[in-house]
Design a protein around this motif. Structure first.
Motif, PDB file in Angstrom:
ATOM      1  N   GLU A  27       0.846  -1.200   0.000  1.00  0.00           N
ATOM      2  CA  GLU A  27       0.000   0.000   0.000  1.00  0.00           C
ATOM      3  C   GLU A  27       0.877   1.245   0.000  1.00  0.00           C
ATOM      4  OE1 GLU A  27      -3.471   2.183   2.669  1.00  0.00           O
ATOM      5  OE2 GLU A  27      -3.084   0.035   2.940  1.00  0.00           O
ATOM      6  N   LEU A  28       0.491   2.234  -0.807  1.00  0.00           N
ATOM      7  CA  LEU A  28       1.259   3.461  -0.958  1.00  0.00           C
ATOM      8  C   LEU A  28       0.625   4.581  -0.139  1.00  0.00           C
ATOM      9  CD1 LEU A  28       1.737   3.331  -4.835  1.00  0.00           C
ATOM     10  CD2 LEU A  28       3.340   2.531  -3.095  1.00  0.00           C
ATOM     11  N   ASP A  29       1.431   5.580   0.188  1.00  0.00           N
ATOM     12  CA  ASP A  29       0.914   6.765   0.860  1.00  0.00           C
ATOM     13  C   ASP A  29       0.095   7.573  -0.144  1.00  0.00           C
ATOM     14  OD1 ASP A  29       2.199   6.116   3.246  1.00  0.00           O
ATOM     15  OD2 ASP A  29       4.072   7.036   2.569  1.00  0.00           O
ATOM     16  N   ASN A  30      -1.155   7.827   0.190  1.00  0.00           N
ATOM     17  CA  ASN A  30      -2.101   8.454  -0.721  1.00  0.00           C
ATOM     18  C   ASN A  30      -2.009   9.983  -0.628  1.00  0.00           C
ATOM     19  OD1 ASN A  30      -4.329   9.276  -2.219  1.00  0.00           O
ATOM     20  ND2 ASN A  30      -5.635   7.640  -1.464  1.00  0.00           N
ATOM     21  N   PRO A  31      -1.647  10.668  -1.732  1.00  0.00           N
ATOM     22  CA  PRO A  31      -1.514  12.128  -1.681  1.00  0.00           C
ATOM     23  C   PRO A  31      -2.830  12.869  -1.900  1.00  0.00           C
ATOM     24  CG  PRO A  31      -0.866  11.352  -3.834  1.00  0.00           C
ATOM     25  CD  PRO A  31      -1.239  10.126  -3.043  1.00  0.00           C
ATOM     26  N   PHE A  32      -3.917  12.116  -2.187  1.00  0.00           N
ATOM     27  CA  PHE A  32      -5.195  12.765  -2.474  1.00  0.00           C
ATOM     28  C   PHE A  32      -5.929  13.049  -1.167  1.00  0.00           C
ATOM     29  CE2 PHE A  32      -9.506  13.069  -4.319  1.00  0.00           C
ATOM     30  CZ  PHE A  32      -9.228  13.904  -5.389  1.00  0.00           C
TER      31      PHE A  32
ATOM     32  N   ASN B 102       4.004  11.294  -8.464  1.00  0.00           N
ATOM     33  CA  ASN B 102       4.990  10.299  -8.887  1.00  0.00           C
ATOM     34  C   ASN B 102       5.122   9.280  -7.765  1.00  0.00           C
ATOM     35  OD1 ASN B 102       7.310   8.770  -9.437  1.00  0.00           O
ATOM     36  ND2 ASN B 102       8.262  10.429 -10.566  1.00  0.00           N
ATOM     37  N   PRO B 103       4.484   8.089  -7.893  1.00  0.00           N
ATOM     38  CA  PRO B 103       4.519   7.094  -6.814  1.00  0.00           C
ATOM     39  C   PRO B 103       5.926   6.627  -6.470  1.00  0.00           C
ATOM     40  CG  PRO B 103       2.842   6.542  -8.447  1.00  0.00           C
ATOM     41  CD  PRO B 103       3.658   7.642  -9.028  1.00  0.00           C
ATOM     42  N   ALA B 104       6.786   6.480  -7.495  1.00  0.00           N
ATOM     43  CA  ALA B 104       8.141   5.984  -7.243  1.00  0.00           C
ATOM     44  C   ALA B 104       8.965   6.995  -6.443  1.00  0.00           C
ATOM     45  CB  ALA B 104       8.835   5.675  -8.575  1.00  0.00           C
ATOM     46  N   MET B 105       8.765   8.277  -6.714  1.00  0.00           N
ATOM     47  CA  MET B 105       9.492   9.327  -6.001  1.00  0.00           C
ATOM     48  C   MET B 105       8.803   9.741  -4.704  1.00  0.00           C
ATOM     49  SD  MET B 105      12.216  10.175  -7.826  1.00  0.00           S
ATOM     50  CE  MET B 105      12.614  11.867  -7.431  1.00  0.00           C
TER      51      MET B 105
ATOM     52  N   ARG C 160       6.341  11.806  -4.413  1.00  0.00           N
ATOM     53  CA  ARG C 160       6.157  13.260  -4.434  1.00  0.00           C
ATOM     54  C   ARG C 160       4.906  13.619  -5.229  1.00  0.00           C
ATOM     55  NH1 ARG C 160      10.280  16.379  -2.534  1.00  0.00           N
ATOM     56  NH2 ARG C 160      12.154  15.246  -1.921  1.00  0.00           N
ATOM     57  N   SER C 161       4.252  14.712  -4.827  1.00  0.00           N
ATOM     58  CA  SER C 161       3.023  15.128  -5.490  1.00  0.00           C
ATOM     59  C   SER C 161       2.912  16.644  -5.490  1.00  0.00           C
ATOM     60  CB  SER C 161       1.792  14.519  -4.801  1.00  0.00           C
ATOM     61  OG  SER C 161       1.617  15.083  -3.516  1.00  0.00           O
ATOM     62  N   ARG C 162       1.971  17.122  -6.335  1.00  0.00           N
ATOM     63  CA  ARG C 162       1.728  18.565  -6.425  1.00  0.00           C
ATOM     64  C   ARG C 162       0.260  18.815  -6.719  1.00  0.00           C
ATOM     65  NH1 ARG C 162       1.321  23.165  -9.608  1.00  0.00           N
ATOM     66  NH2 ARG C 162       2.709  24.884  -9.008  1.00  0.00           N
ATOM     67  N   ARG C 163      -0.368  19.643  -5.951  1.00  0.00           N
ATOM     68  CA  ARG C 163      -1.748  20.058  -6.205  1.00  0.00           C
ATOM     69  C   ARG C 163      -1.736  21.099  -7.318  1.00  0.00           C
ATOM     70  NH1 ARG C 163      -5.991  20.736  -2.459  1.00  0.00           N
ATOM     71  NH2 ARG C 163      -7.886  21.395  -3.550  1.00  0.00           N
TER      72      ARG C 163
ATOM     73  N   MET D  71       6.565  20.014  -6.567  1.00  0.00           N
ATOM     74  CA  MET D  71       6.212  18.751  -5.926  1.00  0.00           C
ATOM     75  C   MET D  71       6.822  18.674  -4.532  1.00  0.00           C
ATOM     76  SD  MET D  71       6.242  15.588  -8.652  1.00  0.00           S
ATOM     77  CE  MET D  71       4.717  15.117  -9.474  1.00  0.00           C
ATOM     78  N   THR D  72       6.055  18.107  -3.593  1.00  0.00           N
ATOM     79  CA  THR D  72       6.531  17.939  -2.228  1.00  0.00           C
ATOM     80  C   THR D  72       6.407  16.472  -1.829  1.00  0.00           C
ATOM     81  OG1 THR D  72       4.328  18.484  -1.360  1.00  0.00           O
ATOM     82  CG2 THR D  72       5.909  20.278  -1.560  1.00  0.00           C
ATOM     83  N   PHE D  73       7.112  16.120  -0.762  1.00  0.00           N
ATOM     84  CA  PHE D  73       7.145  14.735  -0.295  1.00  0.00           C
ATOM     85  C   PHE D  73       5.776  14.358   0.287  1.00  0.00           C
ATOM     86  CE2 PHE D  73       8.407  11.312   2.650  1.00  0.00           C
ATOM     87  CZ  PHE D  73       9.126  10.532   1.771  1.00  0.00           C
ATOM     88  N   VAL D  74       5.294  13.164  -0.089  1.00  0.00           N
ATOM     89  CA  VAL D  74       4.002  12.687   0.409  1.00  0.00           C
ATOM     90  C   VAL D  74       4.205  12.096   1.802  1.00  0.00           C
ATOM     91  CG1 VAL D  74       2.065  11.112   0.025  1.00  0.00           C
ATOM     92  CG2 VAL D  74       3.196  12.200  -1.930  1.00  0.00           C
ATOM     93  N   LYS D  75       3.518  12.653   2.762  1.00  0.00           N
ATOM     94  CA  LYS D  75       3.643  12.175   4.143  1.00  0.00           C
ATOM     95  C   LYS D  75       2.737  10.971   4.363  1.00  0.00           C
ATOM     96  CE  LYS D  75       4.622  16.812   5.900  1.00  0.00           C
ATOM     97  NZ  LYS D  75       4.170  17.893   6.819  1.00  0.00           N
TER      98      LYS D  75
END
Length: 386
Positions: free
Chosen positions: A110-115, A147-150, A152-155, A381-385
């Protein structure tokens, strides 16, 4: 006094040589830069993120656009045989949107969800160069690039307010595209009109290079049937739509010409009324799987060519005991769902390769994306917590 002086000189001389040798070994690394770059470009993203801490030269190299592009090309060729799968599901109890990754032969993670978790609905489209787009249907008023591999996400802020429901719009359909000449990832936001509409669809285009939206001139009139594009081939998105002409209303494909920034209609494959279909990417071409609902069903694989149109590539099966086909991977493996979960099916050997079921997932909530990891990042893009 003489022995003391000699001993002192010897120590200073030894220290000096040792430090000089160490610096030289660290800076030269014993290998030419081209060979180091080639070796690093074959490594997975997770390893490269750790290797950025080795030295400043490696950190600078891994961040260069040319290296990022070279790494993605090599990842594409290396992962043809064993695709990674990005899985989107809904949790049966909390109804939360769950994003997971399957990297064979590893287990599902399971991945950290940025949404934003407080939003009741989420759709996913992509990937393009390792980037996927998460948004809230039906209006696409919350858009996130990820970017799931990195991790990182951006709104992405919107251009203007959402049109009113009474304005004749049914929903917004989102697509991703890539302009290779400009090295620019694009988001398309199409306002979908009803089946009887006679006006062109309003379209907004977002450039990740310029970080802004613009209204795109569009002359195409059609009724797009889904909130996302059905496939993305070499950075070009496709939609399924109804178009009306002198013949009447009929199903067509809509393709976005990335270079000219215009939409074009393409012919749709005719099928029987009870035939099920699923659009897929096959060998960097638009493909379609068709089958009939029965216990032992064969699946016809079709591929579209710009010059020759649709042609039948092969027939696979029979596939037993599945309720629906969720998708198809680049290597030809089919992902199907039955009452027990989701299975990865090898059509060549007619065998199940793996189970892709996510714990507590709602049946029929599965969306799978054939994923290629990349080092690509969008400005901001910022790190997904967690």
């Amino acid at each position: 006094m003489a022995p003391t002086k000699g001993k002192g000189n010897g120590k200073r001389k030894g220290k000096g040589n040792s430090k000089k040798t160490k610096c030289k070994a660290t800076s030269d690394l014993y290998l030419p830069k081209e060979i180091i770059s080639n070796i690093l470009s074959c490594l997975p993203v997770k390893t490269l993120l750790r290797f950025r801490c080795v030295c400043k030269k490696w950190r600078k190299l891994i961040s260069k656009p040319n290296f990022i592009a070279s790494h993605f090309r090599r990842s594409s060729s290396l992962q043809q045989c064993g695709s990674s799968i990005l899985i989107h599901t809904r949790h049966a109890e909390s109804f939360a949107h769950v994003l997971s990754m399957y990297n064979p032969p590893e287990s599902i993670v399971e991945l950290d969800n940025p949404f934003p978790r407080f939003l009741p609905s989420m759709s996913i489209v992509g990937p393009v160069s390792g980037i996927v787009c998460l948004f809230e249907p039906p209006w696409g008023d919350v858009v996130t690039l990820w970017n799931p591999a990195m991790r990182r996400s951006r709104r992405v802020p919107l251009l203007e307010n959402i049109p009113l429901m009474g304005g004749g719009y049914c929903w917004v359909s989102i697509g991703l595209a890539f302009d290779y000449e400009e090295n620019d990832l694009l988001i398309l936001r199409i306002f979908c009109l009803g089946p009887d509409a006679t006006d062109p669809n309003p379209v907004e285009l977002y450039s990740t290079k310029n970080l802004r939206w613009k209204k795109l001139k569009n002359e195409l009139v059609c009724h797009i049937v889904s909130c996302t594009s059905i496939a993305i081939i070499k950075g070009v998105p496709y939609w399924l739509a109804f178009a009306t002409d002198e013949i009447g209303s009929h199903m067509v494909l809509v393709r976005f010409d990335v270079g000219r920034k215009v939409f074009a209609k393409l012919p749709m494959l005719g099928t029987r009324e009870k035939t099920k279909q699923n659009f897929v990417v096959i060998e960097n071409c638009l493909g379609m799987l068709t089958w009939e609902e029965r216990d032992n069903s064969y699946v016809d694989v079709w591929v579209m060519d710009d010059e020759d149109g649709w042609s039948k590539k092969c027939k696979v099966g029979p596939l037993f005991g599945f309720d629906r086909i969720v998708g198809c991977l680049r290597n030809g493996d089919i992902v199907a769902e039955n009452e027990y979960g989701v299975l990865l099916y090898d059509p060549v050997t007619s065998s199940v390769k793996a189970k892709l079921s996510v714990d507590y997932a709602i049946k029929n909530s599965y969306v799978i994306l054939d994923y290629l990891e990349s080092l690509v990042q969008i400005e901001g893009m910022t790190f997904v917590k967690k």
